[in-house]
Structure formats: structure tokens, C-alpha cells
Design an enzyme around this catalytic site. Structure first.
Site, PDB file in Angstrom:
ATOM      1  N   HIS A  72      13.539   5.971   3.602  1.00  0.00           N
ATOM      2  CA  HIS A  72      12.161   6.309   4.972  1.00  0.00           C
ATOM      3  C   HIS A  72      13.572   6.689   5.621  1.00  0.00           C
ATOM      4  CE1 HIS A  72       8.218   5.907   3.819  1.00  0.00           C
ATOM      5  NE2 HIS A  72       9.129   5.074   2.466  1.00  0.00           N
TER       6      HIS A  72
ATOM      7  N   HIS B 262      13.423   5.756  -2.729  1.00  0.00           N
ATOM      8  CA  HIS B 262      13.776   6.441  -1.467  1.00  0.00           C
ATOM      9  C   HIS B 262      13.662   5.617  -0.405  1.00  0.00           C
ATOM     10  CE1 HIS B 262       9.300   5.193  -2.511  1.00  0.00           C
ATOM     11  NE2 HIS B 262       9.234   5.323  -0.498  1.00  0.00           N
TER      12      HIS B 262
ATOM     13  N   ASP C 246       7.972  13.849   4.791  1.00  0.00           N
ATOM     14  CA  ASP C 246       7.202  13.202   4.619  1.00  0.00           C
ATOM     15  C   ASP C 246       5.812  13.698   4.443  1.00  0.00           C
ATOM     16  OD1 ASP C 246       6.623   9.626   3.957  1.00  0.00           O
ATOM     17  OD2 ASP C 246       4.557  10.798   4.220  1.00  0.00           O
TER      18      ASP C 246
ATOM     19  N   ASN D 132      11.065   0.951   0.517  1.00  0.00           N
ATOM     20  CA  ASN D 132       9.853  -0.131   0.777  1.00  0.00           C
ATOM     21  C   ASN D 132      10.706  -0.786  -0.834  1.00  0.00           C
ATOM     22  OD1 ASN D 132       8.455  -0.814   2.865  1.00  0.00           O
ATOM     23  ND2 ASN D 132       7.507   1.246   2.263  1.00  0.00           N
TER      24      ASN D 132
ATOM     25  N   GLU E 216       5.285   2.655  -2.917  1.00  0.00           N
ATOM     26  CA  GLU E 216       4.145   3.783  -3.801  1.00  0.00           C
ATOM     27  C   GLU E 216       4.291   4.669  -4.663  1.00  0.00           C
ATOM     28  OE1 GLU E 216       1.708   6.522  -0.949  1.00  0.00           O
ATOM     29  OE2 GLU E 216       1.259   3.754  -0.153  1.00  0.00           O
ATOM     30  N   VAL E 217       5.604   4.940  -4.459  1.00  0.00           N
ATOM     31  CA  VAL E 217       6.468   6.060  -5.553  1.00  0.00           C
ATOM     32  C   VAL E 217       7.250   5.253  -5.865  1.00  0.00           C
ATOM     33  CG1 VAL E 217       7.031   8.666  -6.080  1.00  0.00           C
ATOM     34  CG2 VAL E 217       5.348   7.752  -4.513  1.00  0.00           C
TER      35      VAL E 217
HETATM   36  P1  5GP Z   1       6.427   4.398  -0.185  1.00  0.00           P
HETATM   37  O1  5GP Z   1       5.376   3.714   0.494  1.00  0.00           O
HETATM   38  O2  5GP Z   1       6.701   4.416  -1.565  1.00  0.00           O
HETATM   39  O3  5GP Z   1       8.118   3.462   0.349  1.00  0.00           O
HETATM   40  O4  5GP Z   1       6.550   5.464   0.677  1.00  0.00           O
HETATM   41  C1  5GP Z   1       5.548   6.194  -0.277  1.00  0.00           C
HETATM   42  C2  5GP Z   1       6.102   8.153   0.390  1.00  0.00           C
HETATM   43  O5  5GP Z   1       5.955   8.725   0.245  1.00  0.00           O
HETATM   44  C3  5GP Z   1       4.835   7.377   1.838  1.00  0.00           C
HETATM   45  O6  5GP Z   1       5.298   7.339   2.977  1.00  0.00           O
HETATM   46  C4  5GP Z   1       3.801   9.413   1.055  1.00  0.00           C
HETATM   47  O7  5GP Z   1       3.253   9.540   2.368  1.00  0.00           O
HETATM   48  C5  5GP Z   1       4.684   9.990   0.741  1.00  0.00           C
HETATM   49  N1  5GP Z   1       4.211  10.997  -0.162  1.00  0.00           N
HETATM   50  C6  5GP Z   1       3.820  10.966  -1.847  1.00  0.00           C
HETATM   51  N2  5GP Z   1       3.405  11.623  -1.612  1.00  0.00           N
HETATM   52  C7  5GP Z   1       3.729  12.766  -1.340  1.00  0.00           C
HETATM   53  C8  5GP Z   1       4.057  14.398  -1.360  1.00  0.00           C
HETATM   54  O8  5GP Z   1       3.423  14.687  -2.945  1.00  0.00           O
HETATM   55  N3  5GP Z   1       5.074  14.870  -0.971  1.00  0.00           N
HETATM   56  C9  5GP Z   1       5.925  13.876  -0.120  1.00  0.00           C
HETATM   57  N4  5GP Z   1       6.336  15.153   1.080  1.00  0.00           N
HETATM   58  N5  5GP Z   1       5.322  13.300   0.179  1.00  0.00           N
HETATM   59  C10 5GP Z   1       4.478  12.249  -0.035  1.00  0.00           C
END
Ligand code: 5GP
Length: 118
Positions: free
Chosen positions: A106, A104, A33, A91, A99-100
Site C-alpha cells: 500500500h 501487495h 485501492d 500486511n 485480506e488478499v
Molecule cells: P490487505 O488488507 O490485504 O493488506 O489489503 C487489501 C486491499 O485491497 C484493501 O485495502 C482493499 O480495499 C483492496 N481491495 C480489495 N478488493 C479490491 C478490488 O476489487 N479492487 C481494488 N482496487 N482494491 C481492492
């Protein structure tokens, strides 16, 4: 929600954005991450186009589902955090602040993470 081919993780999978790769097999890709919340913070993703956990649970093949879960175990073992402990989080959508929009998981470890619900 339709899968967005231009989300950040799709770009990482296509090699358009760099990442620190940790693991790869036919169905799964994993990388560090970018904003670590623990000494070990790895994102484990399917290579297939799934928006979220709900999408993955509904549409992924049995091979993909097994492969992703086995990868979590393999990576935890490889990182030496099976005995010390780790946390797996995914999430889903708005209330969980996903967010993405590419499914995924973690994987967090390498230190005492504190209690999750207290
Ligand atoms: P979410 O909130 O969607 O569960 O987590 C998305 C995760 O993706 C976050 O922990 C964030 O730090 C990570 N992330 C976002 N953009 C990038 C990126 O460009 N590269 C990497 N390696 N992680 C990312």
C-alpha cells in the site's frame, strides 16, 4: 499456503475485474485501492504469483524485487508526494489482517497520515 489463482488481484491482473491502473511494467502492476484510506492510496503488486511478502522475499527474482521497489519510488515521484511524504505498508498474514492473498504494497499519501506508532 499455495497461491490461489482466483484471488481478486489475480483477476485484476488478468483483466477480469476492472481497476484504475496507475502504473505497469514487465514485473509490476499498480492501481488505486477501491477503499481509499488517504487521498492517494495505491496498491503495487508483482505480476508473479506470490501469496505474501514472505513468499515474495523468498521466491521472487532479484529483477522482480528491484522492479517492485523502484516502482514504489517512481509512483511516489509521479504523484508528487516525495517531498510531502508518504507511507508504505504491507500486511502479511493473520496478525496483520492481510485480506488478499497476492503480495501487495500500500502506498499512502496526499495528506498528513498521522503517526503510525503513537
Ligand atoms: P490487505 O488488507 O490485504 O493488506 O489489503 C487489501 C486491499 O485491497 C484493501 O485495502 C482493499 O480495499 C483492496 N481491495 C480489495 N478488493 C479490491 C478490488 O476489487 N479492487 C481494488 N482496487 N482494491 C481492492
Amino acid at each position: 499456503m499455495a497461491y490461489d489463482q482466483n484471488n481478486i488481484f489475480a483477476k485484476i491482473l488478468r483483466g477480469e475485474i476492472p481497476c484504475e491502473k496507475v502504473f505497469e511494467n514487465e514485473h509490476v502492476f499498480a492501481f488505486n485501492d477501491i477503499s481509499r484510506k488517504a487521498p492517494i492510496h495505491i496498491l503495487i503488486i508483482p505480476k508473479g504469483p506470490y501469496v505474501s511478502s514472505a513468499d515474495f522475499y523468498e521466491k521472487a527474482s532479484a529483477d522482480e524485487i528491484v522492479s517492485l521497489n523502484r516502482a514504489i519510488g517512481e509512483i511516489a515521484k509521479e504523484k508528487g508526494i516525495v517531498e510531502s511524504g508518504y507511507r508504505v505498508i504491507s500486511n502479511h498474514a493473520a496478525h496483520a489482517h492481510q485480506e488478499v492473498p497476492h503480495y501487495h504494497v500500500h502506498l499512502l499519501g496526499g495528506a498528513d497520515l498521522g503517526g503510525c506508532f503513537n
